[in-house]
Design an enzyme around this catalytic site. Structure first.
Site, PDB file in Angstrom:
ATOM      1  N   HIS A 191       0.840  -1.204   0.000  1.00  0.00           N
ATOM      2  CA  HIS A 191       0.000   0.000   0.000  1.00  0.00           C
ATOM      3  C   HIS A 191       0.870   1.248   0.000  1.00  0.00           C
ATOM      4  O   HIS A 191       0.673   2.171  -0.793  1.00  0.00           O
ATOM      5  CB  HIS A 191      -0.941  -0.007   1.213  1.00  0.00           C
ATOM      6  CG  HIS A 191      -2.031   1.009   1.109  1.00  0.00           C
ATOM      7  ND1 HIS A 191      -1.902   2.282   1.594  1.00  0.00           N
ATOM      8  CD2 HIS A 191      -3.268   0.954   0.522  1.00  0.00           C
ATOM      9  CE1 HIS A 191      -3.016   2.963   1.335  1.00  0.00           C
ATOM     10  NE2 HIS A 191      -3.857   2.181   0.684  1.00  0.00           N
ATOM     11  N   HIS A 217      -4.432   6.554  -5.347  1.00  0.00           N
ATOM     12  CA  HIS A 217      -5.618   7.173  -4.736  1.00  0.00           C
ATOM     13  C   HIS A 217      -6.040   8.439  -5.483  1.00  0.00           C
ATOM     14  O   HIS A 217      -5.311   8.919  -6.342  1.00  0.00           O
ATOM     15  CB  HIS A 217      -5.341   7.537  -3.280  1.00  0.00           C
ATOM     16  CG  HIS A 217      -5.099   6.329  -2.439  1.00  0.00           C
ATOM     17  ND1 HIS A 217      -3.863   5.787  -2.288  1.00  0.00           N
ATOM     18  CD2 HIS A 217      -5.958   5.536  -1.760  1.00  0.00           C
ATOM     19  CE1 HIS A 217      -3.951   4.707  -1.527  1.00  0.00           C
ATOM     20  NE2 HIS A 217      -5.205   4.524  -1.191  1.00  0.00           N
ATOM     21  N   HIS A 239      -7.530  -1.355  -5.281  1.00  0.00           N
ATOM     22  CA  HIS A 239      -7.781  -1.956  -3.968  1.00  0.00           C
ATOM     23  C   HIS A 239      -8.442  -3.331  -4.101  1.00  0.00           C
ATOM     24  O   HIS A 239      -8.222  -4.203  -3.275  1.00  0.00           O
ATOM     25  CB  HIS A 239      -8.623  -1.031  -3.085  1.00  0.00           C
ATOM     26  CG  HIS A 239      -7.856   0.141  -2.544  1.00  0.00           C
ATOM     27  ND1 HIS A 239      -7.736   1.328  -3.224  1.00  0.00           N
ATOM     28  CD2 HIS A 239      -7.122   0.299  -1.407  1.00  0.00           C
ATOM     29  CE1 HIS A 239      -6.982   2.169  -2.523  1.00  0.00           C
ATOM     30  NE2 HIS A 239      -6.596   1.577  -1.409  1.00  0.00           N
ATOM     31  N   HIS A 277     -15.025   6.938   3.173  1.00  0.00           N
ATOM     32  CA  HIS A 277     -13.790   6.154   3.193  1.00  0.00           C
ATOM     33  C   HIS A 277     -12.664   6.907   3.895  1.00  0.00           C
ATOM     34  O   HIS A 277     -11.997   6.367   4.780  1.00  0.00           O
ATOM     35  CB  HIS A 277     -13.386   5.765   1.761  1.00  0.00           C
ATOM     36  CG  HIS A 277     -11.924   5.507   1.609  1.00  0.00           C
ATOM     37  ND1 HIS A 277     -11.043   6.462   1.146  1.00  0.00           N
ATOM     38  CD2 HIS A 277     -11.173   4.422   1.913  1.00  0.00           C
ATOM     39  CE1 HIS A 277      -9.818   5.952   1.158  1.00  0.00           C
ATOM     40  NE2 HIS A 277      -9.870   4.724   1.621  1.00  0.00           N
ATOM     41  N   HIS A 337     -10.748   6.349   7.784  1.00  0.00           N
ATOM     42  CA  HIS A 337      -9.291   6.226   7.985  1.00  0.00           C
ATOM     43  C   HIS A 337      -8.833   7.140   9.122  1.00  0.00           C
ATOM     44  O   HIS A 337      -8.095   6.722  10.016  1.00  0.00           O
ATOM     45  CB  HIS A 337      -8.547   6.632   6.713  1.00  0.00           C
ATOM     46  CG  HIS A 337      -8.286   5.511   5.757  1.00  0.00           C
ATOM     47  ND1 HIS A 337      -7.221   4.647   5.909  1.00  0.00           N
ATOM     48  CD2 HIS A 337      -8.930   5.112   4.633  1.00  0.00           C
ATOM     49  CE1 HIS A 337      -7.238   3.769   4.899  1.00  0.00           C
ATOM     50  NE2 HIS A 337      -8.258   4.022   4.118  1.00  0.00           N
ATOM     51  N   PHE A 392      -1.306   6.998   4.655  1.00  0.00           N
ATOM     52  CA  PHE A 392      -1.164   6.062   3.531  1.00  0.00           C
ATOM     53  C   PHE A 392      -0.037   5.050   3.733  1.00  0.00           C
ATOM     54  O   PHE A 392      -0.167   3.889   3.378  1.00  0.00           O
ATOM     55  CB  PHE A 392      -0.866   6.810   2.229  1.00  0.00           C
ATOM     56  CG  PHE A 392      -2.053   7.481   1.606  1.00  0.00           C
ATOM     57  CD1 PHE A 392      -3.205   6.776   1.304  1.00  0.00           C
ATOM     58  CD2 PHE A 392      -2.004   8.831   1.287  1.00  0.00           C
ATOM     59  CE1 PHE A 392      -4.291   7.400   0.696  1.00  0.00           C
ATOM     60  CE2 PHE A 392      -3.079   9.459   0.671  1.00  0.00           C
ATOM     61  CZ  PHE A 392      -4.226   8.749   0.374  1.00  0.00           C
ATOM     62  N   HIS A 396     -11.655  -1.775   3.751  1.00  0.00           N
ATOM     63  CA  HIS A 396     -11.653  -1.787   2.292  1.00  0.00           C
ATOM     64  C   HIS A 396     -12.500  -2.896   1.692  1.00  0.00           C
ATOM     65  O   HIS A 396     -12.981  -2.764   0.569  1.00  0.00           O
ATOM     66  CB  HIS A 396     -10.229  -1.780   1.745  1.00  0.00           C
ATOM     67  CG  HIS A 396      -9.779  -0.370   1.509  1.00  0.00           C
ATOM     68  ND1 HIS A 396     -10.068   0.302   0.353  1.00  0.00           N
ATOM     69  CD2 HIS A 396      -9.161   0.502   2.336  1.00  0.00           C
ATOM     70  CE1 HIS A 396      -9.624   1.543   0.457  1.00  0.00           C
ATOM     71  NE2 HIS A 396      -9.068   1.700   1.650  1.00  0.00           N
TER      72      HIS A 396
HETATM   73 CU1  C2O Z   1      -5.538   2.785  -0.143  1.00  0.00          CU
HETATM   74 CU2  C2O Z   1      -8.301   3.444   2.142  1.00  0.00          CU
HETATM   75  O1  C2O Z   1      -6.711   3.613   1.173  1.00  0.00           O
END
Ligand code: C2O
Length: 342
Positions: free
Chosen positions: A88, A109, A118, A239, A243, A259, A272
């Site tokens: 990631h 992203h 993803h 989303h 995070h 990230f 995810h």
């Molecule tokens: Cu690759 Cu929710 O981020």
């Protein structure tokens, strides 16, 4: 020209995007000599992805064991837990040059690569775990944060003795706190209000605010495009809020809120998996309307991942459009936000 899977030998120390400082970790993957064009294997038995809050004790024990085994793999095995977390980081923190434009970096992203990239990331993570416990039907659990019954951190992740635990979380947001899908730094104390706002957020992101494909998927991003052309509704909204809500408030957001480190948070993969599920739900809601970009700049874009046999493979966006063809399906639960038309 579509974005192409990076040359791993041209991976450099990336940037911490929360602080704009160089990263203090190296998240470049091991280099492989052979790359295989990946073909989706025939589906013999469907993998089942359960809602995390409904998962059985037996399932949780299996998942816990699988992640434990993943953590115990040799540190340089690309299937090792930290190597998987670094996948990631490497695709997000500006470590790779674009193939064909060495002046520009890759950041998957905030663009139309968000859903397909993803999906592949989870796909191999899931297959690695399944292989480690010798269960070809193993599927990742989804954190059902779009449903009032699933809005708190799922219990399986908060037991300190579990391989699914991570100490680097916002300690004020442990269960029973309900996640705030519009979170921007302060949690409201009124749970009823949060839950009702969340349903409105979901309706807006999935239905009301989506007119064009870009609205949902994010902006076009090809070879020669500057990173960060713009996210779609869910990526930008619920989303991202989740995070930040999970990550530490006292550091640069580790683990979930940054990230480079979010792949170290086992809950990330359930977060995810729900985003992945929302993609499927959104496509179903479209009915006869166009669901996917038809341009080759999207369909032929490719990424590189290590598969469950530690083989480096090249995968394409065009193979991600149907999760059932990829061999997995989600537990059916209701979507109360659909009735939440404001
Ligand atoms: Cu690759 Cu929710 O981020």
């Amino acid at each position: 020209t579509p974005l192409a899977g990076p040359d791993f030998t041209k991976c450099s120390r990336g940037t911490n995007l929360n602080t704009s400082q160089p990263l203090d970790v190296d998240c470049c993957p091991p280099v492989a000599t052979a790359i295989i064009d990946y073909k989706l294997p025939p589906v013999k038995k469907m993998r089942f992805r359960p809602a995390a809050h409904l998962a059985t004790d037996e399932y949780i024990a299996k998942y816990d064991k699988a992640v434990e085994l993943m953590k115990a793999l040799p540190a340089d095995d690309p299937r090792n837990f930290m190597q998987q977390a670094n996948v990631h980081c490497a695709y997000c923190n500006l470590t790779y040059e674009q193939v064909g434009d060495s002046d520009l970096k890759i950041q998957i992203h905030n663009s139309w690569h968000f859903y397909p990239w993803h999906r592949w990331y989870l796909y191999f993570y899931e297959r690695i775990l399944g292989k480690l416990i010798d269960d070809p039907t193993f599927g990742l659990p989804f954190w059902n944060w779009d449903n009032p019954k699933g809005m708190a951190m799922p219990a399986m992740f908060v037991k300190p003795s579990s391989s699914l635990f991570d100490a680097r979380r916002n300690q004020n947001h442990l269960p029973p706190a309900a996640t705030d899908l519009a979170y921007s730094g302060t949690q409201s104390v009124d749970t009823t209000q949060i839950v009702s706002n969340n349903l409105t957020v979901m309706y807006n992101e999935m239905v009301r605010n989506v007119q064009t494909l870009e609205d949902f998927y994010g902006a076009r991003y090809n070879t020669g495009t500057q990173p960060d052309p713009g996210p779609g509704t869910v990526e930008r909204g619920s989303h991202a809020a989740l995070h930040v809500w999970v990550g530490e408030a006292t550091s640069s957001g580790e683990d979930m809120g940054n990230f480079y480190s979010c792949g170290r948070e086992p809950m990330f993969f359930s977060h995810h998996t729900n985003v992945d599920r929302l993609w499927t739900i959104w496509r179903d809601l479209r009915g006869s309307k166009t669901k996917d970009f038809v341009d080759s700049d999207w369909l032929d874009a490719s990424y590189l991942f290590y598969d469950e046999n530690a083989q480096l493979v090249r995968v394409k966006v065009s193979d991600t459009l149907d999760n059932k063809k990829m061999g997995y399906d989600f537990q059916k639960v209701d979507t109360p936000w659909l009735k939440n038309r404001p």
